[in-house]
Scaffold this motif. Sequence first.
Motif: not given
Length: 192
Positions: A22-50
């Motif tokens: 869901x996070x990837x799908x929401x990000x891909x809709x409104x993001x450019x190529x630079x924003x797609x890098x590091x999706x797993x890191x950003x998802x972990x940050x959203x969950x407040x885990x390493x």
Amino acid sequence: MCSAARDVAQIRLDNAMLLFEEFVAATVKHADAAALRGLERRFAERLQIQPSYWSQIKGRSRQIGERLARQFELLCHKPQGWMDQEHGAHGQPAAAGPAPQDSTPSVPQDDDERFIVGLVLTYYRRHPQRARTRLLDLLGEVLTPEPAAVLSKPLPGARPTAPAAAPPSQADELDAWRRLQQGIAPLKPKKR
């Protein structure tokens, strides 16, 4: 460990992967190529885990406990207990019977597809130019349409033309594929 605990652990893992999709799908809709890098890191940050902890969860070396499951639900705006219930492809409770195919073919459907996508992304992130070239070579047959199929379908409203010449030889197809590859711009190097 009892089978019930394993079932809850598997359900929570599956639901965590749904949250990531869901996070990837929401990000891909409104993001450019630079924003797609590091999706797993950003998802972990959203969950407040390493990010490493998220990687361990995905790799099944860590399980999602009760407190972490509630944290995921809270931070992803899901009702309490959502992580402990089986859900379909879009986060809805799973219905009895076989699951229908997802209408978004670019989202991995199972562990095997997630493994392949992860493998390709890892290779690409380490060697972008080489990965791009190799993937284009490997997928060339799939990405280029059949010459006979393209020639046999007239465009709507087009005037009939004379029959096409003999189908192109393998050397012509290879030459066309190389020209197509040359028309694709190389990636810009990462700024460090």
